[in-house]
Structure formats: C-alpha cells, structure tokens
Design an enzyme around this catalytic site. Structure first.
Site, PDB file in Angstrom:
ATOM      1  N   LYS A   1     -51.444  -0.336  13.615  1.00 26.25           N
ATOM      2  CA  LYS A   1     -50.141  -0.285  14.302  1.00 26.25           C
ATOM      3  C   LYS A   1     -49.159  -1.323  13.782  1.00 26.25           C
ATOM      4  CE  LYS A   1     -51.402   2.429  18.240  1.00 26.25           C
ATOM      5  NZ  LYS A   1     -51.795   2.525  19.634  1.00 26.25           N
TER       6      LYS A   1
ATOM      7  N   ARG B   1     -60.356   2.890  19.455  1.00 22.77           N
ATOM      8  CA  ARG B   1     -59.809   4.120  18.840  1.00 22.77           C
ATOM      9  C   ARG B   1     -59.297   3.738  17.454  1.00 22.77           C
ATOM     10  NH1 ARG B   1     -54.905   6.646  18.179  1.00 22.77           N
ATOM     11  NH2 ARG B   1     -54.899   8.899  18.426  1.00 22.77           N
TER      12      ARG B   1
HETATM   13  N1  HH2 Z   1     -52.327   5.417  20.081  1.00 19.79           N
HETATM   14  C1  HH2 Z   1     -51.810   6.505  19.460  1.00 19.79           C
HETATM   15  C2  HH2 Z   1     -52.093   7.793  19.921  1.00 19.79           C
HETATM   16  N2  HH2 Z   1     -52.917   7.974  20.980  1.00 19.79           N
HETATM   17  N3  HH2 Z   1     -54.295   7.089  22.658  1.00 19.79           N
HETATM   18  C3  HH2 Z   1     -54.822   6.044  23.291  1.00 19.79           C
HETATM   19  N4  HH2 Z   1     -55.637   6.227  24.333  1.00 19.79           N
HETATM   20  N5  HH2 Z   1     -54.564   4.766  22.887  1.00 19.79           N
HETATM   21  C4  HH2 Z   1     -53.744   4.496  21.838  1.00 19.79           C
HETATM   22  O1  HH2 Z   1     -53.522   3.301  21.545  1.00 19.79           O
HETATM   23  C5  HH2 Z   1     -53.156   5.593  21.148  1.00 19.79           C
HETATM   24  C6  HH2 Z   1     -53.465   6.924  21.599  1.00 19.79           C
HETATM   25  C7  HH2 Z   1     -50.919   6.322  18.276  1.00 19.79           C
HETATM   26  O2  HH2 Z   1     -51.654   6.336  17.085  1.00 19.79           O
HETATM   27  P1  HH2 Z   1     -51.822   7.610  16.131  1.00 19.79           P
HETATM   28  O3  HH2 Z   1     -52.523   8.715  16.845  1.00 19.79           O
HETATM   29  O4  HH2 Z   1     -52.468   7.187  14.871  1.00 19.79           O
HETATM   30  O5  HH2 Z   1     -50.346   8.015  15.745  1.00 19.79           O
HETATM   31  P2  HH2 Z   1     -49.384   9.180  16.183  1.00 19.79           P
HETATM   32  O6  HH2 Z   1     -49.105   9.024  17.638  1.00 19.79           O
HETATM   33  O7  HH2 Z   1     -48.168   8.972  15.325  1.00 19.79           O
HETATM   34  O8  HH2 Z   1     -50.055  10.493  15.917  1.00 19.79           O
END
Ligand code: HH2
Length: 392
Positions: free
Chosen positions: A314, A361
């Site tokens: 992040k 995660r």
């Molecule tokens: N962060 C993201 C998405 N989902 N869910 C939980 N429970 N906790 C988190 O910190 C979290 C999440 C964001 O990361 P990512 O899925 O890699 O990116 P994007 O939202 O751009 O798909």
C-alpha cells in the site's frame, strides 16, 4: 506490544474486561432492545441461578460453541442483559478469555486475487479465469490459507462498478476455483448480490470493506449461508476516503466502529466464530493513522475477535520508503530507484503479527508467509518440538 508466548493477562484485567467483552455483549442490547443476541458462554462457569433462567426460557437456542466447553447461545436481549448484570465474569469475560488463551500460532495468509482491470498493484493480470486459477494454485503452493477474489477496485479515487460488471468478473472465477482449490474462498465485495451468487457458486466467505454498511442485505446473506466474514473499517467511500481523513484517537474510534459492526453482524445472525475484524489500512487514513493502527494492534485484539491486516504494497509504505512501484522491487532496484514496497510490506506485517494479528491479506504469499513465521516465532509461536531440534 504484547508477547503471544503466554496468555496475555492484561486482557483479563478489570480495565480490559470493562472495555472488551462486556461492551461486545452490551452493544447489541443497547442498539436492539427487543432483539435476540448471539454470544458464546462457558455454561459450566455460570452461576446456577443464571443457568436455570437460561434453561427455563423457551426462546434460547443452544449450539456447540466455537471452542471445547463453550456453547453458542442465541437468546433474547433482556435475558442476556440479566445474565450480564448478574455474572460479569463467567459470561462476559469469555471473548477476552478466548483471545488470551488461544494457543499462539503463525497467522493465516489470505492471498489476494484481483480480477479487475484497474486494481492498484495487480490490475488486469488475472481477468481471464484460467490465469486466475493458475495464480490461485501458485498462491496455494506458496502456503496461502485462503484466497480472496475481488472484482471491484477499492483503491483511493476508484469509481463503483455496476453489479452486472462485478458479477461478470467474479462469478466465472469463483466457479472455476471452488472445485479446483482445497482452500476457503472469500469474495471481496460490498454488494449482497455478488456475495449471494458467489457463495452459491462455492465461495465460503465474504470480505466486505464496508462491513455490511454499503448494502442492507449483506449481513443477512452472510448469515443465511453460514459464511465466514471479514468486517473492515473504512471512513467514507473509496472515491472520497482519502480527502483529509481526521480522527481524535484513530485506534479507539476504529475499535468502537468494529465493535458496533461485529454487534450488527451478530444481531443479523452471523455466527460470531466466523467474524474477522480488520482496521482497514489505507481506507480513509493518513500515514500517522496507519502507523498507529500497526503499532497498537494489540488494542484491537481486545475485542476477542480474530484480527486481519491488509497492508500489502500500500501507498503508506511508498510514502515512507519512496518506492513508487508497488510490486516490482527488483526492476526498480536495477534501475537504481528506491526498492519497491515488498520489504516495507514484510516489516509492516511483522508488526501486525507481533500485535496479535491472526490473518494477513497479501499479494506476495511466499515472502510474507516467511516474514510472518519469523515474526510469530519471535512472539512465541514456534512449536516446542521444533525449537528443541533447532541448533541456533
Ligand atoms: N485492501 C484492499 C482490498 N480489500 N480487504 C480487507 N479486508 N482489507 C484490506 O486492507 C483490503 C481489502 C485494497 O487492496 P487491493 O485489493 O490490492 O487493491 P484494489 O482495491 O485496487 O483492488
């Protein structure tokens, strides 16, 4: 920071009892005075009068609890309020007691699988169900304990995606993964319609970054499928969440929010042993808020619910290290640029583990599993037998 080597007695202190388990039980009573509440108790520890009044009530539903010796009770709020008033130690300390006596263990790894064109670090790579399956199998081989499939980016500034589009991305992947993968499968969505179809297609859990606030049907859908769920804290929506986030004390406010959302899930019928809470790193938080949430993870654990951290790649890590590219640390280094966010992710995860996080995660499963194992061993979670065998 607390050690996980021995039960954390501080969780059982009078102060923590007042803070955590009592509030966990009493919140739903306050918000829903006529409703029924779900709580785990050690019935053997209840005083006879309390046990008798539970026995006499036709409205009490009993099921085996999440741990040996525990019972899950679904009972009218006033009856539990009476119990709570009469015997704070036996029933109400249970959540903290469970958290304190859970044997120390390395955290479980939730592997991220984004089937979106625009996710911030892996967008566009796994849109094809075949590519998604290959990636899921790769993460399983690297030691993932569960996979999280998401069809809508929640990066800062992201626009919401219509239901049909999200379904078109997620469903074929869940249908492909569920029979092929011997792991729990979460769907990362805020839409009850997506959760419902994904659970019917073989997903076993829902990761909702809105903790059931974006869609009024979400908690019901999770409850009726008896699914696992992650309830995450987010301030605002992805579109506006990073516009000057401000808190008095972020940890206290986020703890309070998670307590309220866990209570809402219990009231909707979600099995408390299936709830995981998450402070939502990067979701409506400035750098100092993210750092406080990592440094004070143990406080969030006082709710007695398993705690998940999602720090992976992040931007707060980039703000500290200067790394612009979330993933490609070798490539960046070769070009003489600062290293990417993978080392920073490992360090942040280690802090979360030291504070008691039970789930991480992550995108980089193998590396983060290694980092988590070492952090957990330092915190006391290294099997005694293997410790005897080790020579250094
Ligand atoms: N962060 C993201 C998405 N989902 N869910 C939980 N429970 N906790 C988190 O910190 C979290 C999440 C964001 O990361 P990512 O899925 O890699 O990116 P994007 O939202 O751009 O798909």
């Amino acid at each position: 920071m607390t050690s996980r080597g021995a039960p954390d007695r501080r969780l059982l202190s009078a102060e923590a009892m007042a803070l955590a388990p009592r509030a966990l039980l009493l919140r739903p009573l306050e918000s829903d005075p006529g409703g029924r509440v779900c709580v785990a108790v050690r019935e053997a520890a209840l005083p006879p009068a309390a046990a008798r009044s539970l026995e006499r009530s036709p409205d009490v539903e009993r099921r085996p609890g999440p741990n040996p010796g525990e019972t899950t009770l679904r009972a009218p709020a006033p009856l539990l309020a009476e119990l709570a008033a009469n015997e704070p130690v036996a029933a109400l300390v249970l959540a903290a007691w469970r958290a304190a006596t859970r044997p120390p263990a390395p955290p479980r790894i939730l592997g991220v699988l984004n089937v979106t064109p625009d996710s911030f670090s892996d967008g566009g790579r796994y849109l094809d169900p075949g590519a998604a399956l290959d990636r899921a199998l790769e993460m399983a081989a690297e030691g993932a304990d569960a996979i999280d499939v998401g069809g809508e980016s929640t990066r800062p500034g992201a626009e919401p995606v219509p239901l049909e589009v999200e379904l078109r991305r997620v469903l074929p992947v869940v249908e492909r993964l569920a029979p092929a993968l011997d792991l729990p499968l979460f769907v990362d969505t805020t839409k009850a319609g997506v959760a419902e179809r994904a659970l019917a297609a073989g997903a076993t859990g829902v990761n909702d970054v809105s903790a059931g606030r974006a869609d009024a049907r979400m908690l019901e859908v999770i409850a009726s499928a008896q699914a696992d769920c992650v309830l995450m804290h987010m301030r605002g929506t992805p579109r506006d969440m990073q516009a000057s986030p401000a808190y008095g004390d972020p940890v206290t406010e986020i703890l309070e929010h998670l307590r309220e959302r866990a209570a809402a899930a219990w009231n909707a019928g979600v099995d408390p042993s299936r709830i995981i809470i998450d402070p939502g790193i990067g979701f409506g938080k400035a750098l100092e808020h993210n750092l406080a949430l990592l440094a004070r993870a143990a406080e969030l654990r006082s709710l007695g619910l398993p705690l998940l951290y999602g720090v992976s790649r992040k931007s707060f890590i980039g703000h500290i290290t200067g790394a612009q590219d979330p993933a490609d640390w070798r490539g960046e280094r070769a070009r003489g640029a600062p290293a990417g966010r993978i080392g920073g992710t490992a360090a942040a995860n280690a802090f979360a583990v030291a504070g008691g996080a039970e789930w991480l995660r992550v995108h980089d499963v193998g590396v983060m599993r290694e980092a988590a194992l070492v952090a957990a061993a330092v915190a006391g979670a290294f099997p005694a037998r293997r410790r005897e065998e080790a020579t250094c």
